[in-house]
Design a protein around this motif. Structure first.
Motif, mmCIF file in Angstrom:
data_model
loop_
_atom_site.group_PDB
_atom_site.id
_atom_site.type_symbol
_atom_site.label_atom_id
_atom_site.label_comp_id
_atom_site.label_asym_id
_atom_site.label_seq_id
_atom_site.Cartn_x
_atom_site.Cartn_y
_atom_site.Cartn_z
ATOM 1 N N ASN A 222 -17.970 -4.838 -3.925
ATOM 2 C CA ASN A 222 -17.150 -4.064 -4.867
ATOM 3 C C ASN A 222 -16.818 -2.689 -4.296
ATOM 4 N N GLU A 223 -17.804 -2.038 -3.675
ATOM 5 C CA GLU A 223 -17.566 -0.741 -3.035
ATOM 6 C C GLU A 223 -16.526 -0.874 -1.928
ATOM 7 N N LEU A 224 -16.639 -1.921 -1.141
ATOM 8 C CA LEU A 224 -15.697 -2.152 -0.046
ATOM 9 C C LEU A 224 -14.292 -2.407 -0.583
ATOM 10 N N ILE A 225 -14.190 -3.221 -1.616
ATOM 11 C CA ILE A 225 -12.884 -3.504 -2.222
ATOM 12 C C ILE A 225 -12.280 -2.221 -2.784
ATOM 13 N N GLU A 226 -13.118 -1.388 -3.387
ATOM 14 C CA GLU A 226 -12.633 -0.105 -3.911
ATOM 15 C C GLU A 226 -12.182 0.809 -2.774
ATOM 16 N N THR A 227 -12.939 0.831 -1.680
ATOM 17 C CA THR A 227 -12.597 1.646 -0.516
ATOM 18 C C THR A 227 -11.256 1.231 0.067
ATOM 19 N N TRP A 228 -11.003 -0.081 0.096
ATOM 20 C CA TRP A 228 -9.763 -0.617 0.650
ATOM 21 C C TRP A 228 -8.735 -0.890 -0.448
ATOM 22 N N GLY A 229 -8.792 -0.138 -1.534
ATOM 23 C CA GLY A 229 -7.963 -0.407 -2.704
ATOM 24 C C GLY A 229 -6.589 0.233 -2.712
ATOM 25 N N GLU A 230 -6.322 1.180 -1.804
ATOM 26 C CA GLU A 230 -4.981 1.765 -1.767
ATOM 27 C C GLU A 230 -3.979 0.682 -1.390
ATOM 28 N N PRO A 231 -2.753 0.763 -1.910
ATOM 29 C CA PRO A 231 -1.780 -0.325 -1.699
ATOM 30 C C PRO A 231 -1.571 -0.730 -0.238
ATOM 31 N N GLY A 232 -1.447 0.221 0.673
ATOM 32 C CA GLY A 232 -1.241 -0.118 2.080
ATOM 33 C C GLY A 232 -2.446 -0.791 2.697
ATOM 34 N N GLN A 233 -3.628 -0.289 2.362
ATOM 35 C CA GLN A 233 -4.861 -0.864 2.880
ATOM 36 C C GLN A 233 -5.100 -2.262 2.302
ATOM 37 N N LYS A 234 -4.853 -2.378 1.015
ATOM 38 C CA LYS A 234 -5.024 -3.662 0.341
ATOM 39 C C LYS A 234 -4.063 -4.699 0.924
ATOM 40 N N ALA A 235 -2.836 -4.287 1.168
ATOM 41 C CA ALA A 235 -1.836 -5.196 1.755
ATOM 42 C C ALA A 235 -2.274 -5.639 3.151
ATOM 43 N N PHE A 236 -2.853 -4.717 3.912
ATOM 44 C CA PHE A 236 -3.337 -5.063 5.247
ATOM 45 C C PHE A 236 -4.435 -6.115 5.182
ATOM 46 N N VAL A 237 -5.429 -5.888 4.314
ATOM 47 C CA VAL A 237 -6.552 -6.827 4.208
ATOM 48 C C VAL A 237 -6.048 -8.199 3.755
ATOM 49 N N LEU A 238 -5.140 -8.217 2.799
ATOM 50 C CA LEU A 238 -4.598 -9.499 2.323
ATOM 51 C C LEU A 238 -3.805 -10.207 3.421
ATOM 52 N N LYS A 239 -3.086 -9.434 4.232
ATOM 53 C CA LYS A 239 -2.348 -10.028 5.362
ATOM 54 C C LYS A 239 -3.325 -10.600 6.390
ATOM 55 N N GLN A 240 -4.438 -9.901 6.631
ATOM 56 C CA GLN A 240 -5.447 -10.416 7.560
ATOM 57 C C GLN A 240 -5.997 -11.755 7.057
ATOM 58 N N LEU A 241 -6.210 -11.850 5.755
ATOM 59 C CA LEU A 241 -6.695 -13.109 5.188
ATOM 60 C C LEU A 241 -5.651 -14.209 5.350
ATOM 61 N N GLN A 242 -4.379 -13.876 5.202
ATOM 62 C CA GLN A 242 -3.324 -14.865 5.419
ATOM 63 C C GLN A 242 -3.296 -15.320 6.877
ATOM 64 N N LEU A 243 -3.411 -14.389 7.790
ATOM 65 C CA LEU A 243 -3.431 -14.735 9.212
ATOM 66 C C LEU A 243 -4.659 -15.577 9.553
ATOM 67 N N ASP A 244 -5.733 -15.351 8.828
ATOM 68 C CA ASP A 244 -6.956 -16.113 9.076
ATOM 69 C C ASP A 244 -6.758 -17.601 8.791
ATOM 70 N N TYR A 245 -5.850 -17.951 7.894
ATOM 71 C CA TYR A 245 -5.576 -19.370 7.642
ATOM 72 C C TYR A 245 -5.031 -20.040 8.911
ATOM 73 N N PHE A 246 -4.178 -19.344 9.636
ATOM 74 C CA PHE A 246 -3.665 -19.883 10.896
ATOM 75 C C PHE A 246 -4.799 -20.000 11.909
ATOM 76 N N PHE A 247 -5.617 -18.952 11.979
ATOM 77 C CA PHE A 247 -6.735 -18.961 12.926
ATOM 78 C C PHE A 247 -7.699 -20.108 12.629
ATOM 79 N N MET A 248 -8.111 -20.237 11.374
ATOM 80 C CA MET A 248 -9.091 -21.283 11.045
ATOM 81 C C MET A 248 -8.502 -22.680 11.211
ATOM 82 N N SER A 249 -7.175 -22.805 11.032
ATOM 83 C CA SER A 249 -6.552 -24.124 11.193
ATOM 84 C C SER A 249 -6.447 -24.536 12.660
#
Length: 185
Positions: A51-78
């Motif tokens: 929760n602390e980490l999510i709050e730390t990365w909660g600004e829109p630009g930071q949040k968008a980056f983390v979500l994009k990393q998770l999207q890219l991870d789908y390609f990596f894991m596949s």
């Protein structure tokens, strides 16, 4: 297609996927001065820390980056888990060939069975990784952690399955190459 060629194709795709993720990360870190460590999200230690980490990365630009990393991870894991899956099957097939050449069926039953199960575990690792990304994405979008039951356990199991499959397959391929090639088998 031969397993060896499939392995190298998927390995190349895995390297490309990893490079894309790292490139995205380096661009973000250079632009913001922030450092990103995906392991903090995958193995936070507790719901409070996540929760602390999510709050730390909660600004829109930071949040968008983390979500994009998770999207890219789908390609990596596949690409990663199929690479390990194919590597296990390749090593297994080599034992089958050795048995045929030596007219000794079931001589390598244990390593063949182990490699088969380790290959199958890559499917589980992929499912665990997909589950992890879905949960992280939901929590980051909501801004707080939901139910963390089995979350870290599945993440750890994913890593164990991947490492066990990769290292065992490499060991057995090396064993086959060194021991049986020396003997001319």
């Amino acid at each position: 297609m031969k397993l060896k060629y499939s392995f190298f194709i998927f390995l190349l795709l895995t390297i490309i996927a990893f490079w894309i993720m790292r490139h995205h990360q380096f661009q973000f870190e250079a632009a913001t001065g922030l450092k990103f460590n995906v392991m903090e999200f995958e193995l936070p230690g507790s719901a409070e820390k996540l929760n602390e980490l999510i709050e730390t990365w909660g600004e829109p630009g930071q949040k968008a980056f983390v979500l994009k990393q998770l999207q890219l991870d789908y390609f990596f894991m596949s690409t990663l888990f199929p690479t390990i899956f194919i590597l296990c099957l390749w090593a297994r097939k080599n034992f089958q060939v050795l048995e045929l050449k030596n007219h000794s069926p079931d001589r390598f039953t244990f390593p063949k069975n182990l490699l088969f199960f380790l290959a199958a575990f890559q499917v589980l690792a992929l499912i665990f990784d997909i589950s992890e990304n879905i949960r992280l994405t939901q929590w980051i979008q909501r801004g707080f952690v939901g139910n963390m039951v089995l979350f870290e356990t599945l993440v750890k199991m994913k890593f164990v399955f991947a490492a066990a499959g990769f290292l065992s397959a490499l060991f057995f391929l090396g064993y086959e190459m060194v021991v049986f090639k020396k003997k001319g088998i």
